[in-house]
Design a protein around this motif. Structure first.
Motif, short mmCIF file in Angstrom:
data_model
loop_
_atom_site.label_atom_id
_atom_site.label_comp_id
_atom_site.label_asym_id
_atom_site.label_seq_id
_atom_site.Cartn_x
_atom_site.Cartn_y
_atom_site.Cartn_z
N ASN A 177 0.86 -1.18 0.00
CA ASN A 177 0.00 0.00 0.00
C ASN A 177 0.90 1.22 0.00
N GLU A 178 0.37 2.38 0.31
CA GLU A 178 1.17 3.60 0.22
C GLU A 178 2.28 3.67 1.28
N HIS A 179 2.13 2.91 2.36
CA HIS A 179 3.10 2.99 3.45
C HIS A 179 3.97 1.74 3.65
N PHE A 180 3.51 0.59 3.14
CA PHE A 180 4.18 -0.67 3.45
C PHE A 180 4.33 -1.56 2.23
N TYR A 181 5.28 -2.49 2.36
CA TYR A 181 5.55 -3.47 1.30
C TYR A 181 5.86 -4.79 1.99
N ALA A 182 5.23 -5.87 1.54
CA ALA A 182 5.46 -7.20 2.10
C ALA A 182 5.91 -8.14 0.99
N PHE A 183 6.92 -8.95 1.30
CA PHE A 183 7.47 -9.86 0.30
C PHE A 183 8.09 -11.07 0.98
N LEU A 184 8.21 -12.16 0.24
CA LEU A 184 8.80 -13.36 0.79
C LEU A 184 10.28 -13.15 1.06
N ASP A 185 10.73 -13.63 2.22
CA ASP A 185 12.14 -13.60 2.56
C ASP A 185 12.85 -14.63 1.67
N ILE A 186 13.89 -14.23 0.96
CA ILE A 186 14.58 -15.17 0.07
C ILE A 186 15.54 -16.09 0.83
N PHE A 187 15.70 -15.84 2.13
CA PHE A 187 16.47 -16.74 2.99
C PHE A 187 15.55 -17.17 4.14
N PRO A 188 14.49 -17.91 3.82
CA PRO A 188 13.44 -18.18 4.82
C PRO A 188 13.83 -19.23 5.85
N LEU A 189 13.30 -19.03 7.05
CA LEU A 189 13.40 -20.06 8.08
C LEU A 189 12.37 -21.15 7.83
N MET A 190 11.22 -20.76 7.32
CA MET A 190 10.12 -21.68 7.02
C MET A 190 9.48 -21.22 5.70
N LYS A 191 8.84 -22.13 4.98
CA LYS A 191 8.10 -21.72 3.78
C LYS A 191 7.05 -20.70 4.18
N GLY A 192 6.92 -19.65 3.40
CA GLY A 192 5.96 -18.59 3.70
C GLY A 192 6.51 -17.45 4.54
N HIS A 193 7.76 -17.56 4.99
CA HIS A 193 8.42 -16.52 5.79
C HIS A 193 8.37 -15.21 4.99
N THR A 194 7.72 -14.22 5.55
CA THR A 194 7.46 -12.96 4.86
C THR A 194 8.03 -11.79 5.64
N LEU A 195 8.60 -10.83 4.93
CA LEU A 195 9.08 -9.59 5.53
C LEU A 195 8.07 -8.50 5.25
N VAL A 196 7.79 -7.68 6.25
CA VAL A 196 6.89 -6.53 6.09
C VAL A 196 7.68 -5.30 6.49
N ILE A 197 7.78 -4.36 5.54
CA ILE A 197 8.63 -3.18 5.76
C ILE A 197 7.86 -1.89 5.48
N PRO A 198 8.21 -0.85 6.21
CA PRO A 198 7.65 0.46 5.87
C PRO A 198 8.40 1.01 4.66
N LYS A 199 7.74 1.80 3.87
CA LYS A 199 8.39 2.40 2.71
C LYS A 199 9.36 3.51 3.12
N VAL A 200 9.11 4.12 4.27
CA VAL A 200 10.04 5.12 4.75
C VAL A 200 11.25 4.38 5.33
N GLU A 201 12.43 4.79 4.96
CA GLU A 201 13.65 4.14 5.38
C GLU A 201 14.01 4.61 6.79
N THR A 202 13.77 3.74 7.76
CA THR A 202 14.09 4.00 9.16
C THR A 202 14.87 2.81 9.68
N ASP A 203 16.00 3.04 10.29
CA ASP A 203 16.86 1.94 10.73
C ASP A 203 16.22 1.09 11.82
N LYS A 204 15.77 1.72 12.90
CA LYS A 204 15.31 0.97 14.07
C LYS A 204 13.79 0.96 14.17
N PHE A 205 13.27 -0.22 14.52
CA PHE A 205 11.83 -0.44 14.63
C PHE A 205 11.15 0.60 15.53
N PHE A 206 11.73 0.86 16.69
CA PHE A 206 11.09 1.78 17.63
C PHE A 206 11.39 3.25 17.35
#
Length: 129
Positions: free
Chosen positions: A20-49
């Motif tokens: 959407n306008e704020h986020f992007y979700a995609f499969l992790d290409i180095f997955p721990l399990m099938k379906g392992h997905t990364l969800v990221i904000p579009k704004v580049e911020t280093d730390k989660f908090f």
């Protein structure tokens, strides 16, 4: 610019699950399990908090239907959520289908999936959204 920003911009290919306008979700290409997905904000911020409170709220709301879709596709007890943030200096959450806490052990070997396997998982998850 981080590798995640390059993925968002389409400069690096990914197995996109949702966007959407704020986020992007995609499969992790180095997955721990099938379906392992990364969800990221579009704004580049280093730390989660360091992400704004509003964006943190929206992030979980964006991730929720993705987690539910993963549960429909990958046999698992639940989808675990992890924030580690050491691999890429761009805040991200991991959605990982799990049956035990060991399934979220980042020190263990990663799965090696073919492009066909990634594409099939991507299509199945997207179909559940």
């Amino acid at each position: 610019m981080t590798i995640f920003t390059k993925i968002i911009k389409g400069e690096i290919p990914s197995y996109k699950i949702a966007e959407n306008e704020h986020f992007y979700a995609f499969l992790d290409i180095f997955p721990l399990m099938k379906g392992h997905t990364l969800v990221i904000p579009k704004v580049e911020t280093d730390k989660f908090f360091d992400v704004s409170d509003d964006l943190l709220r929206e992030w979980l709301v964006f991730a929720k239907p993705i987690a539910k879709a993963i549960e429909q596709v990958v046999p698992c007890n639940r989808v675990g959520v992890s924030v580690v943030g050491l691999e890429v200096p761009h805040a991200h959450i991991h959605l990982i289908p799990i049956n035990s806490v060991q399934d979220m052990d980042f020190s263990r070997g990663k799965l090696k999936l073919s492009a066909e396997e990634f594409k099939a998982i991507q299509e199945q998850i997207v179909a559940q959204l």
